[in-house]
Write a protein that holds these residues in place. Structure first.
Motif, short mmCIF file in Angstrom:
data_model
loop_
_atom_site.label_atom_id
_atom_site.label_comp_id
_atom_site.label_asym_id
_atom_site.label_seq_id
_atom_site.Cartn_x
_atom_site.Cartn_y
_atom_site.Cartn_z
N GLN A 1 -7.94 1.88 -6.84
CA GLN A 1 -8.19 3.27 -6.45
C GLN A 1 -9.40 3.78 -7.21
O GLN A 1 -9.44 3.75 -8.43
CB GLN A 1 -6.95 4.12 -6.78
CG GLN A 1 -7.04 5.55 -6.28
CD GLN A 1 -5.71 6.27 -6.37
OE1 GLN A 1 -4.73 5.89 -5.76
NE2 GLN A 1 -5.69 7.33 -7.17
N GLN A 2 -10.42 4.19 -6.49
CA GLN A 2 -11.66 4.63 -7.12
C GLN A 2 -12.39 5.61 -6.23
O GLN A 2 -12.04 5.79 -5.06
CB GLN A 2 -12.54 3.41 -7.41
CG GLN A 2 -12.86 2.58 -6.20
CD GLN A 2 -13.54 1.27 -6.51
OE1 GLN A 2 -13.82 0.51 -5.63
NE2 GLN A 2 -13.81 0.98 -7.77
N TRP B 1 -4.33 -3.27 -4.91
CA TRP B 1 -5.29 -2.28 -4.44
C TRP B 1 -5.93 -1.59 -5.64
O TRP B 1 -5.28 -1.36 -6.65
CB TRP B 1 -4.62 -1.22 -3.56
CG TRP B 1 -4.04 -1.75 -2.29
CD1 TRP B 1 -2.81 -2.30 -2.12
CD2 TRP B 1 -4.67 -1.78 -1.00
NE1 TRP B 1 -2.63 -2.68 -0.81
CE2 TRP B 1 -3.76 -2.36 -0.10
CE3 TRP B 1 -5.91 -1.35 -0.52
CZ2 TRP B 1 -4.05 -2.55 1.25
CZ3 TRP B 1 -6.21 -1.53 0.82
CH2 TRP B 1 -5.28 -2.12 1.69
N ASN C 1 1.40 -0.40 -5.40
CA ASN C 1 0.15 -0.68 -4.69
C ASN C 1 -0.99 -1.06 -5.64
O ASN C 1 -1.92 -1.75 -5.25
CB ASN C 1 -0.26 0.52 -3.83
CG ASN C 1 -0.45 1.78 -4.64
OD1 ASN C 1 -1.41 1.92 -5.39
ND2 ASN C 1 0.49 2.71 -4.51
N ASN C 2 -0.91 -0.61 -6.90
CA ASN C 2 -2.01 -0.88 -7.84
C ASN C 2 -2.11 -2.36 -8.22
O ASN C 2 -3.08 -2.78 -8.85
CB ASN C 2 -1.85 -0.03 -9.10
CG ASN C 2 -0.57 -0.36 -9.86
OD1 ASN C 2 0.46 -0.61 -9.27
ND2 ASN C 2 -0.65 -0.34 -11.18
N ASP D 1 -10.40 8.89 -5.11
CA ASP D 1 -9.09 8.22 -5.06
C ASP D 1 -8.91 7.42 -3.77
O ASP D 1 -7.85 7.48 -3.11
CB ASP D 1 -7.96 9.24 -5.20
CG ASP D 1 -8.05 10.00 -6.52
OD1 ASP D 1 -8.52 9.41 -7.50
OD2 ASP D 1 -7.67 11.18 -6.55
N PHE D 2 -9.93 6.68 -3.40
CA PHE D 2 -9.87 5.85 -2.19
C PHE D 2 -9.40 4.45 -2.58
O PHE D 2 -9.89 3.86 -3.54
CB PHE D 2 -11.26 5.78 -1.54
CG PHE D 2 -11.27 5.10 -0.21
CD1 PHE D 2 -10.98 5.80 0.94
CD2 PHE D 2 -11.56 3.74 -0.11
CE1 PHE D 2 -10.99 5.17 2.18
CE2 PHE D 2 -11.58 3.10 1.12
CZ PHE D 2 -11.29 3.82 2.27
N ARG D 3 -8.45 3.91 -1.82
CA ARG D 3 -7.89 2.59 -2.14
C ARG D 3 -8.58 1.49 -1.34
O ARG D 3 -8.75 1.61 -0.12
CB ARG D 3 -6.39 2.56 -1.86
CG ARG D 3 -5.57 3.39 -2.83
CD ARG D 3 -4.11 3.36 -2.45
NE ARG D 3 -3.34 4.32 -3.24
CZ ARG D 3 -2.14 4.75 -2.92
NH1 ARG D 3 -1.56 4.31 -1.83
NH2 ARG D 3 -1.51 5.61 -3.70
N ARG D 4 -8.94 0.42 -2.06
CA ARG D 4 -9.59 -0.75 -1.44
C ARG D 4 -8.86 -2.01 -1.91
O ARG D 4 -8.42 -2.09 -3.06
CB ARG D 4 -11.06 -0.81 -1.84
CG ARG D 4 -11.85 0.42 -1.44
CD ARG D 4 -13.18 0.49 -2.18
NE ARG D 4 -14.02 -0.66 -1.89
CZ ARG D 4 -15.11 -0.97 -2.58
NH1 ARG D 4 -15.48 -0.22 -3.60
NH2 ARG D 4 -15.82 -2.02 -2.25
N TYR E 1 0.83 -1.22 0.00
CA TYR E 1 0.00 0.00 0.00
C TYR E 1 0.86 1.26 0.00
O TYR E 1 0.48 2.28 -0.61
CB TYR E 1 -0.92 -0.02 1.22
CG TYR E 1 -1.87 1.16 1.31
CD1 TYR E 1 -3.14 1.08 0.77
CD2 TYR E 1 -1.49 2.33 1.96
CE1 TYR E 1 -4.02 2.17 0.85
CE2 TYR E 1 -2.35 3.41 2.05
CZ TYR E 1 -3.61 3.32 1.49
OH TYR E 1 -4.46 4.39 1.58
#
Length: 409
Positions: A133-134, A131, A127-128, A142-145, A122
């Motif tokens: 990002q949306q 994770w 991180n992509n 731009d919140f990462r899940r 993260y």
């Protein structure tokens, strides 16, 4: 340590099933010819023909549409058949594999290790990989899940549901082999990191309904009763802390947006999905639907105009029931509900805590997400209709093993 011969397939399904593939296509679906041969050798029973017979009225009605794109139609139909074959393979596996629990345990451990690695990633430029990002909700961009190697965080959370329910029940019934202090982070961390409100809400509500259904039996179990008290007190304390100290946090903001109807993700998976389904059915037959693969064709302009999208997007209906309604019309969605209710009574789902929890979860969640070729959804349905884990039977002295499901299951 001896590896179960089925574990590699379970690993592919859980961790890399959709890696580098288009939306809705999975490696387990592509392996359908192999699974089909294995099912024939194992069960000595034809499974595809009855399914095709059921779909025949829809196919006849839909291919007669003047503007149907037949190439896309039959490609999508083939994908549906492949998904069906995989579902039959899962059911066969559950009946012939003698140590499903060991496979669950290995998946849980590997998943937890990957979650810990993901937390480290993260904070790196890579991180992509695990994770996504949306936009979480209006005002939170731009919140990462956590999605691991799936295409989307909610899909990953849905994949994890059978493990979450299984090990939660093990903990509450004192059947867990892993220590509680280690087990609880292993089952709660993945769901929390995915931050899928739909999955979390459906898990919580279905869990509460299961508890209410079995209240006279469960309230006598000390750990269940203590767990309920702890959860109630923890919820009150957490609510108070969040309200007084984190009133402007992304968590509170999304809750406010959901209840005020301003959460785009929540609306898109619920009310918007059914609204758009009706819009698309106005162009075709509401009783037989628009046909397989046709949402992306006839829905492109409708959905683009509704959401004011640009040119580069794929039209979808992100709701299993709404998508069934769109593709197969009233006939198809009625058939879907009838099949679910039939197998609920046929396999006596209510006689097993685990199966009832999964059934209630999936019954609720299908109205708030998923899609018609979601293999993670069908695996949950199959587990709900198959008595694999008898340790969760409501009455241990009573045998609750259901008969083999018909070929159309």
């Amino acid at each position: 340590m001896k590896i179960n011969k089925y574990f590699p397939f379970a690993f592919v399904y859980f961790f890399v099933n959709s890696l580098a593939l288009p939306f809705g296509v999975t490696y387990t679906a592509l392996l359908a010819p192999f699974f089909y041969c294995w099912i024939l050798l194992t069960r000595k029973k034809e499974i595809v023909f009855p399914f095709v017979i059921i779909l025949t009225p829809f196919i006849i009605m839909q291919v007669l549409y003047v503007d149907v794109v037949r190439k896309i139609y039959f490609y999508s139909l083939l994908n549906v058949i492949f998904v069906y074959i995989f579902c039959q393979a899962v059911y066969t596996f559950l009946n012939v594999c003698g140590d499903v629990e060991k496979i669950f345990r290995r998946l849980l451990i590997i998943n937890f290790i990957l979650c810990l690695v993901s937390i480290i990633l993260y904070f790196t430029p890579w991180n992509n990989i695990v994770w996504i990002q949306q936009e979480l909700t209006k005002g939170v961009n731009d919140f990462r899940r956590l999605k691991l190697f799936t295409y989307e965080a909610s899909y990953y959370a849905t994949l994890f549901v059978p493990l979450f329910c299984f090990y939660s029940l093990q903990y509450f019934f004192r059947k867990n082999e892993l220590k509680g202090w280690l087990l609880l982070p292993m089952i709660f961390l993945p769901v929390a990191l995915s931050f899928s409100f739909g999955v979390m809400a459906a898990l919580l509500l279905s869990g509460l309904l299961t508890f209410v259904f079995y209240f006279p039996l469960l309230v006598r179990k000390r750990r269940v009763f203590n767990g309920l008290i702890f959860f109630s007190l923890f919820s009150l304390a957490a609510t108070g802390i969040i309200y007084f100290f984190f009133r402007n946090s992304f968590f509170v903001l999304r809750l406010v947006n959901i209840f005020s109807g301003r959460d785009s993700s929540g609306k898109g998976r619920t009310s918007d999905a059914f609204f758009l389904a009706n819009k698309l059915l106005e162009k075709k037959d509401e009783y037989w639907g628009v046909g397989f693969g046709q949402i992306k064709i006839i829905g492109s302009d409708v959905i683009r105009h509704y959401y004011m999208y640009g040119e580069n997007f794929v039209a979808t209906i992100p709701n299993a029931v709404a998508e069934t309604y769109t593709i197969l019309g009233w006939t198809g969605v009625t058939l879907r509900m009838c099949v679910e209710i039939f197998f609920f009574f046929q396999t006596r789902v209510w006689r097993n805590y685990y199966r009832l929890w999964l059934f209630l979860f999936m019954f609720l969640f299908q109205f708030a997400g998923s899609f018609i070729t979601n293999v993670a959804e069908y695996v949950i349905w199959i587990l709900a209709f198959t008595n694999v884990f008898s340790q969760f039977d409501v009455k241990q002295k009573v045998s609750v093993t259901p008969p083999l499901l018909p070929a159309i299951a």
